[in-house]
Design an enzyme around this catalytic site. Structure first.
Site, mmCIF file in Angstrom:
data_model
loop_
_atom_site.group_PDB
_atom_site.id
_atom_site.type_symbol
_atom_site.label_atom_id
_atom_site.label_comp_id
_atom_site.label_asym_id
_atom_site.label_seq_id
_atom_site.Cartn_x
_atom_site.Cartn_y
_atom_site.Cartn_z
ATOM 1 C CD GLN A 76 -3.129 0.792 0.550
ATOM 2 O OE1 GLN A 76 -3.564 -0.343 0.459
ATOM 3 N NE2 GLN A 76 -3.706 1.808 -0.034
ATOM 4 C CG PHE A 77 1.930 3.530 -3.683
ATOM 5 C CD1 PHE A 77 1.911 4.896 -3.909
ATOM 6 C CD2 PHE A 77 1.089 2.714 -4.418
ATOM 7 C CE1 PHE A 77 1.054 5.442 -4.856
ATOM 8 C CE2 PHE A 77 0.236 3.242 -5.360
ATOM 9 C CZ PHE A 77 0.208 4.613 -5.585
ATOM 10 C CB THR A 78 -1.978 5.236 -1.010
ATOM 11 O OG1 THR A 78 -2.605 4.160 -0.323
ATOM 12 C CG2 THR A 78 -2.083 5.036 -2.518
#
Length: 143
Positions: A76-78
């Site tokens: 989950q890069f966000t």
């Protein structure tokens, strides 16, 4: 490294309509949304796995290690969104895929090495995540 942890009663992740990872806890499990930043390394991924495995957020102040709760790990890069300016998030703090992918894999492997039953999403894929948050309990871990 950041891990957003949710205590769940069930969870699954699908790519292109096909379920690629799922947990059916009895009675609880964890969903771990994992983000990496530029200065993260293998040692940090392993420490984060240990922290999650020992985190006492299940019923009766138990940890996943105490009860063998399954864990669904999803990249989950966000989690590294910067929303300080304007209306469009900046992703500059998120590690590029070539750095983040092996760290997320190391995190999942470290959990397995500790004895966890682990399912995963697909790094970089557009995923549909379904879960039933229990409590609700959601905790942000950061190293």
């Amino acid at each position: 490294m950041r891990v957003l942890v949710q205590r769940v009663t069930s969870a699954s992740v699908a790519v292109d309509g096909e379920i690629v990872g799922a947990i059916e806890p009895n009675p609880q499990g964890l969903v771990a949304l994992v983000g990496a930043t530029h200065d993260d390394d293998v040692a940090k991924a392993r420490r984060m796995a240990e922290k999650l495995w020992q985190l006492r957020i299940l019923d009766g102040e138990k940890s996943a290690a105490d009860v063998g709760a399954p864990i669904l790990v999803i990249s989950q890069f966000t989690l590294y969104a910067n929303t300080d300016k304007g209306r469009r998030p900046s992703w500059n703090a998120a590690a590029p895929g070539a750095v983040a992918e092996p760290l997320v894999a190391e995190f999942a492997d470290a959990l397995k090495g500790l004895g966890a039953v682990v399912q995963t999403g697909v790094f970089g894929a557009h995923m549909k995540v379904e879960l039933v948050n229990d409590g609700p309990v959601t905790v942000l871990l950061e190293l």
